[in-house]
Design a protein around this motif. Sequence first.
Motif, short mmCIF file in Angstrom:
data_model
loop_
_atom_site.label_atom_id
_atom_site.label_comp_id
_atom_site.label_asym_id
_atom_site.label_seq_id
_atom_site.Cartn_x
_atom_site.Cartn_y
_atom_site.Cartn_z
N GLY A 32 0.82 -1.20 0.00
CA GLY A 32 0.00 0.00 0.00
C GLY A 32 0.86 1.26 0.00
O GLY A 32 0.58 2.22 -0.73
N TYR A 33 1.89 1.24 0.82
CA TYR A 33 2.81 2.38 0.86
C TYR A 33 3.42 2.62 -0.52
O TYR A 33 3.45 3.76 -1.01
N PHE A 34 3.92 1.56 -1.15
CA PHE A 34 4.56 1.73 -2.46
C PHE A 34 3.58 2.12 -3.56
O PHE A 34 3.95 2.84 -4.48
N HIS A 35 2.33 1.68 -3.46
CA HIS A 35 1.33 2.12 -4.44
C HIS A 35 1.15 3.64 -4.38
O HIS A 35 0.97 4.28 -5.41
N ILE A 36 1.22 4.19 -3.17
CA ILE A 36 1.00 5.62 -3.00
C ILE A 36 2.29 6.41 -3.22
O ILE A 36 2.29 7.44 -3.90
N ALA A 37 3.40 5.93 -2.68
CA ALA A 37 4.66 6.67 -2.74
C ALA A 37 5.37 6.55 -4.09
O ALA A 37 6.05 7.49 -4.52
N SER A 38 5.24 5.42 -4.76
CA SER A 38 5.95 5.17 -6.03
C SER A 38 5.01 4.50 -7.03
O SER A 38 5.19 3.32 -7.34
N PRO A 39 4.03 5.22 -7.53
CA PRO A 39 3.02 4.57 -8.38
C PRO A 39 3.48 4.21 -9.79
O PRO A 39 2.82 3.42 -10.47
N CYS A 87 -9.67 -8.75 -7.51
CA CYS A 87 -9.85 -7.61 -8.42
C CYS A 87 -8.57 -7.21 -9.16
O CYS A 87 -8.65 -6.73 -10.28
N VAL A 88 -7.42 -7.39 -8.53
CA VAL A 88 -6.17 -6.99 -9.19
C VAL A 88 -5.58 -8.10 -10.06
O VAL A 88 -4.59 -7.88 -10.75
N VAL A 112 -4.50 3.33 -8.91
CA VAL A 112 -3.30 2.91 -8.16
C VAL A 112 -3.31 3.53 -6.76
O VAL A 112 -3.01 2.86 -5.78
N PHE A 113 -3.65 4.81 -6.67
CA PHE A 113 -3.71 5.47 -5.36
C PHE A 113 -4.72 4.78 -4.45
O PHE A 113 -4.41 4.43 -3.30
#
Length: 134
Positions: free
Chosen positions: A20-27, A81-82, A45-46
């Motif tokens: 989750g962190y990487f989806h937000i910090a490094s999309p 879903c993903v 992605v966010f």
Amino acid sequence: MSWARTGLRWLLAVCYAAAGYFHIASPAAFLTIMPAWVPAPEAVVFWTGVAELLGAAALAQPLSQPLRKAGAIGLALYAICVFPANIHHFALDMARPDGGAGLGYHLPRMVAQPLIVWLALWTGGVTDWPLRRR
């Protein structure tokens, strides 16, 4: 068995929190594997990152079993879903001249997806299948 369930629940929560962190910090890396038919890929992605963080927090709840179960169900649904994005990534990578990450990466990832769905449900206390005592 409860120590295994608890330990794996915490491990899964940490893995989902990191994702989750990487989806937000490094999309950027996630945007490259997004199927073209997905609308508003940056927002998707966010919000998938937010979903992972919320699911991880719910799964990590030691005392609130209803919240933990809700988080487990949410993470299981999320993993389903993903899955199209994982298939898309597999197809894109294998079409590259160099084979991308290769079958050694993608095949275990495809096999792991149903296991992750089950693991979320089992560690969250939603199911005991197939480990229930008779």
